[in-house]
Design a protein around this motif. Structure first.
Motif, PDB file in Angstrom:
ATOM      1  N   GLY A  58       0.814  -1.211   0.000  1.00 10.99           N
ATOM      2  CA  GLY A  58       0.000   0.000   0.000  1.00 10.99           C
ATOM      3  C   GLY A  58       0.844   1.256   0.000  1.00 10.99           C
ATOM      4  O   GLY A  58       0.507   2.253  -0.657  1.00 10.99           O
ATOM      5  N   ALA A  59       1.968   1.224   0.721  1.00 12.21           N
ATOM      6  CA  ALA A  59       2.862   2.383   0.745  1.00 12.21           C
ATOM      7  C   ALA A  59       3.487   2.627  -0.621  1.00 12.21           C
ATOM      8  O   ALA A  59       3.612   3.769  -1.068  1.00 12.21           O
ATOM      9  CB  ALA A  59       3.945   2.163   1.803  1.00 12.21           C
ATOM     10  N   ASN A  99      -3.113   2.138   7.244  1.00 11.86           N
ATOM     11  CA  ASN A  99      -2.169   2.306   8.343  1.00 11.86           C
ATOM     12  C   ASN A  99      -0.904   3.073   7.978  1.00 11.86           C
ATOM     13  O   ASN A  99      -0.535   4.034   8.662  1.00 11.86           O
ATOM     14  CB  ASN A  99      -1.815   0.947   8.944  1.00 11.86           C
ATOM     15  CG  ASN A  99      -2.877   0.459   9.915  1.00 11.86           C
ATOM     16  OD1 ASN A  99      -3.703   1.234  10.380  1.00 11.86           O
ATOM     17  ND2 ASN A  99      -2.883  -0.831  10.201  1.00 11.86           N
ATOM     18  N   PRO A 100      -0.173   2.687   6.910  1.00  7.88           N
ATOM     19  CA  PRO A 100       1.066   3.429   6.624  1.00  7.88           C
ATOM     20  C   PRO A 100       0.799   4.867   6.206  1.00  7.88           C
ATOM     21  O   PRO A 100       1.553   5.769   6.567  1.00  7.88           O
ATOM     22  CB  PRO A 100       1.716   2.616   5.497  1.00  7.88           C
ATOM     23  CG  PRO A 100       0.592   1.915   4.828  1.00  7.88           C
ATOM     24  CD  PRO A 100      -0.386   1.608   5.928  1.00  7.88           C
ATOM     25  N   TRP A 126      16.311  -3.945   9.344  1.00  4.76           N
ATOM     26  CA  TRP A 126      15.006  -4.593   9.204  1.00  4.76           C
ATOM     27  C   TRP A 126      15.114  -6.078   9.532  1.00  4.76           C
ATOM     28  O   TRP A 126      14.280  -6.623  10.270  1.00  4.76           O
ATOM     29  CB  TRP A 126      14.504  -4.381   7.772  1.00  4.76           C
ATOM     30  CG  TRP A 126      13.140  -4.900   7.474  1.00  4.76           C
ATOM     31  CD1 TRP A 126      11.967  -4.237   7.567  1.00  4.76           C
ATOM     32  CD2 TRP A 126      12.805  -6.220   6.995  1.00  4.76           C
ATOM     33  NE1 TRP A 126      10.912  -5.043   7.182  1.00  4.76           N
ATOM     34  CE2 TRP A 126      11.403  -6.265   6.830  1.00  4.76           C
ATOM     35  CE3 TRP A 126      13.550  -7.350   6.694  1.00  4.76           C
ATOM     36  CZ2 TRP A 126      10.745  -7.399   6.378  1.00  4.76           C
ATOM     37  CZ3 TRP A 126      12.891  -8.487   6.253  1.00  4.76           C
ATOM     38  CH2 TRP A 126      11.504  -8.493   6.086  1.00  4.76           C
ATOM     39  N   VAL A 127      16.134  -6.737   9.012  1.00  7.15           N
ATOM     40  CA  VAL A 127      16.307  -8.180   9.241  1.00  7.15           C
ATOM     41  C   VAL A 127      16.560  -8.469  10.714  1.00  7.15           C
ATOM     42  O   VAL A 127      16.020  -9.429  11.281  1.00  7.15           O
ATOM     43  CB  VAL A 127      17.464  -8.715   8.371  1.00  7.15           C
ATOM     44  CG1 VAL A 127      17.824 -10.149   8.754  1.00  7.15           C
ATOM     45  CG2 VAL A 127      17.094  -8.648   6.892  1.00  7.15           C
ATOM     46  N   MET A 128      17.371  -7.637  11.366  1.00  8.27           N
ATOM     47  CA  MET A 128      17.738  -7.899  12.753  1.00  8.27           C
ATOM     48  C   MET A 128      16.607  -7.621  13.731  1.00  8.27           C
ATOM     49  O   MET A 128      16.685  -8.008  14.901  1.00  8.27           O
ATOM     50  CB  MET A 128      18.976  -7.087  13.117  1.00  8.27           C
ATOM     51  CG  MET A 128      20.225  -7.595  12.419  1.00  8.27           C
ATOM     52  SD  MET A 128      21.529  -6.375  12.396  1.00  8.27           S
ATOM     53  CE  MET A 128      22.481  -6.981  11.003  1.00  8.27           C
ATOM     54  N   LEU A 145       7.573  -0.419   5.670  1.00  9.13           N
ATOM     55  CA  LEU A 145       8.658  -1.298   6.103  1.00  9.13           C
ATOM     56  C   LEU A 145       8.524  -1.638   7.581  1.00  9.13           C
ATOM     57  O   LEU A 145       8.787  -2.771   7.998  1.00  9.13           O
ATOM     58  CB  LEU A 145      10.011  -0.636   5.833  1.00  9.13           C
ATOM     59  CG  LEU A 145      10.500  -0.639   4.390  1.00  9.13           C
ATOM     60  CD1 LEU A 145      11.738   0.240   4.248  1.00  9.13           C
ATOM     61  CD2 LEU A 145      10.818  -2.053   3.924  1.00  9.13           C
ATOM     62  N   TYR A 146       8.106  -0.666   8.383  1.00  8.37           N
ATOM     63  CA  TYR A 146       7.889  -0.912   9.813  1.00  8.37           C
ATOM     64  C   TYR A 146       6.821  -1.988  10.014  1.00  8.37           C
ATOM     65  O   TYR A 146       7.021  -2.940  10.778  1.00  8.37           O
ATOM     66  CB  TYR A 146       7.491   0.399  10.503  1.00  8.37           C
ATOM     67  CG  TYR A 146       6.655   0.211  11.735  1.00  8.37           C
ATOM     68  CD1 TYR A 146       7.220  -0.252  12.919  1.00  8.37           C
ATOM     69  CD2 TYR A 146       5.285   0.495  11.725  1.00  8.37           C
ATOM     70  CE1 TYR A 146       6.447  -0.430  14.053  1.00  8.37           C
ATOM     71  CE2 TYR A 146       4.508   0.336  12.853  1.00  8.37           C
ATOM     72  CZ  TYR A 146       5.092  -0.133  14.021  1.00  8.37           C
ATOM     73  OH  TYR A 146       4.327  -0.316  15.134  1.00  8.37           O
TER      74      TYR A 146
END
Length: 548
Positions: A68-69, A132-133, A304-306, A466-467
């Motif tokens: 969506g973003a 939401n975003p 992001w991965v961590m 991404l969040y």
């Protein structure tokens, strides 16, 4: 200057949008928090099927904001996307409410009822994917007071971050308040009065949120260009990400530092002079912007991965924590029995109580310790939350080991049912819930601020997406991890760690596994954050000098 951060008053646009977000969270949690009961008692799904349905739905719901973003930044503006997606959101809630009412009044086939249910749930997911975003990015675009602007420049990056922090804290306070009401109030109504009314109230709340959002139309500040501005932006960003990753793998470029990225944000109006590309010809201004956007996204991927290990831990309160509580003493007085799921409210309550104190007590203490006007950086804030989540897992493992020890002792059955109730109060689970709530104040709020501020303003909605996607992938990883553990631990004919028989299950080992993975992830995050924060100011100065 920094000392005034805690005393800032949000403008009416920000307050209104926080109220809108709280109403949406009330609607969503009013449906999602007790959905497992509806699936098992009304739709007649098995426990495992209900769990898989909810996990899949939550994963999709958290992943769609990324799509969506992308669509909002490429084709639509945020305001229009909010209106369109909120309409789909309400349609999904109306269908869900209608399904519950018709199922209660007119007996229908299980297949027909399930089909309507799935259509409504995933229509809600699609609505949330845009809602939401865009709502959070749109709200963060609003200045906090008449003299402030949330757009960052390299000249005042620290000041800009300190201006944003109060907004994200109060934003999270608002959605947690809505979530608390949704979890506590709607679960009671659904269990005691009926599912029709239990789903109708969240529908009305969502309609009310749209009405509140519309009342502020003439007061909002619209920073994003209408209609996205570039129909090929999405495709170009994807191609640029591929090219950037390829260069990283081949060692031909290095990731941009935080300070260099700040310079990029300052120079959005013109191409970066010190960036070279391997394609024939030269990029024009628009293509240079898209390449910068791609680099910004790639630069966030290691962080992001961590964060995925934290997202896996984030799924526990509604699953195995609740399962623990079902086997512990829950009776208060002679007749009142505490529903184990209500302990999830301890997370939200701890967030609501701690959030107002964050600026008043925690930040001043951190300023004294770190000698920094802001107190702690957003990366340090996320790291503290990750550490607290590991402590929560260790606490949960210790309590579960004690519960298991008592459950295997003779004479622990309080009744002749198959459920073993150990003489250990359910309130022993409160520390792990509270620790997760406190970790949310640090990590979740920090994630919202980080993913919003660390991308160019052109793709802020994608940053918020991404969040959300961290928790979407975390939900899928949690389901995958459960399946793998069941296969591995029961391969030799023994009981699985996650057995339905809580006397044979080894949830303590599962918690220790998550604590270990969380620790490794936290250490890698710490190393990466040091690299991420270490900038080359000489390079940054060179960029400004060459591009004048």
């Amino acid at each position: 200057m920094a000392g005034g951060v805690g005393s800032r008053r949000l403008r009416k646009q920000c307050i209104l949008l926080i109220v809108v977000a709280g109403l949406e969270r009330f609607a969503f949690k009013g449906v999602a928090s007790n959905l497992v009961t509806y699936l098992t008692e009304v739709v007649k799904l098995s426990n495992s099927s209900a769990a898989k349905t909810i996990n899949s739905w939550c994963g999709v719901t958290s992943m769609l904001p990324l799509l969506g973003a992308l669509l909002a930044d490429s084709y639509l503006d945020r305001y229009s996307t909010i209106l369109v997606s909120s309409f789909l959101y309400v349609v999904g809630l109306v269908v869900l409410t209608s399904t519950a009412l018709i199922s209660a009044w007119i007996p229908r086939s299980k297949t027909s009822s399930s089909a309507s249910l799935y259509w409504s749930l995933y229509l809600i997911s699609v609505g949330q994917g845009g809602y939401n975003p865009c709502l959070q990015a749109f709200a963060a675009d609003q200045p906090e007071n008449d003299d402030d602007d949330l757009s960052c420049t390299s000249d005042d990056d620290q000041s800009c971050d300190s201006k944003k922090s109060p907004f994200f804290q109060w934003w999270y306070f608002g959605i947690c308040s809505g979530s608390l009401l949704g979890v506590s109030l709607m679960s009671y109504i659904q269990d005691t009065i009926g599912w029709g009314l239990g789903f109708a109230i969240p529908t009305v709340a969502m309609v009310l949120s749209i009405a509140c959002f519309s009342t502020g139309t003439r007061f909002y500040i619209y920073k994003q260009q209408p209609n996205g501005g570039d129909k090929n932006k999405l495709e170009t960003i994807i191609q640029s990400i591929k090219a950037t990753v390829s260069k990283m793998v081949n060692g031909s470029i290095t990731l941009t530092s935080k300070e260099s990225d700040a310079a990029e944000l300052e120079l959005q109006g013109k191409p970066l002079c010190n960036q070279e590309v391997d394609s024939p010809g030269s990029f024009d201004k628009k293509e240079a912007h898209l390449m910068d956007d791609a680099r910004a996204v790639v630069r966030l991927l290691p962080i992001w991965v961590m964060l995925l290990a934290f997202a896996v831990i984030f799924q526990l309160p509604s699953t195995f924590f609740t399962k623990q509580g079902m086997t512990m003493k829950r009776k208060i007085g002679k007749s009142f029995i505490i529903p184990p799921a209500t302990l999830q409210s301890a997370i939200t309550i701890s967030i609501i109580l701690l959030m107002p104190l964050y600026d008043k007590m925690i930040i001043p203490m951190m300023r004294f310790v770190t000698r920094d006007d802001k107190g702690i950086t957003v990366m340090q804030r996320m790291g503290i939350g990750m550490f607290l989540s590991v402590i929560a897992m260790v606490t949960a493992a210790v309590v579960e080991a004690k519960r298991l020890e008592i459950s295997r002792s003779p004479g622990v059955l309080e009744s002749e049912t198959v459920v073993v109730v150990v003489p250990l109060s359910i309130f022993w689970l409160l520390p792990q819930y509270i620790l997760l709530g406190v970790s949310d104040v640090f990590t979740v709020v920090g994630m919202q601020e980080f993913f919003y501020t660390q991308v160019p303003s052109r793709i802020r909605t994608m940053g918020v997406g991404l969040y959300f996607s961290v928790f979407g992938v975390g939900s899928f990883l949690s389901a995958l991890l459960i399946s793998v553990i069941e296969i591995v631990t029961s391969a030799r004919g023994g009981h699985s760690w996650l057995s339905d028989d809580m006397r044979e299950a080894r949830l303590d080992k599962y918690y220790w596994l998550l604590a270990s993975s969380g620790t490794i992830s936290m250490l890698l995050f710490t190393c990466s954050s040091k690299y991420y924060d270490s900038g080359n100011k000489n390079d940054n100065a060179s960029v400004n000098e060459n591009c004048k």
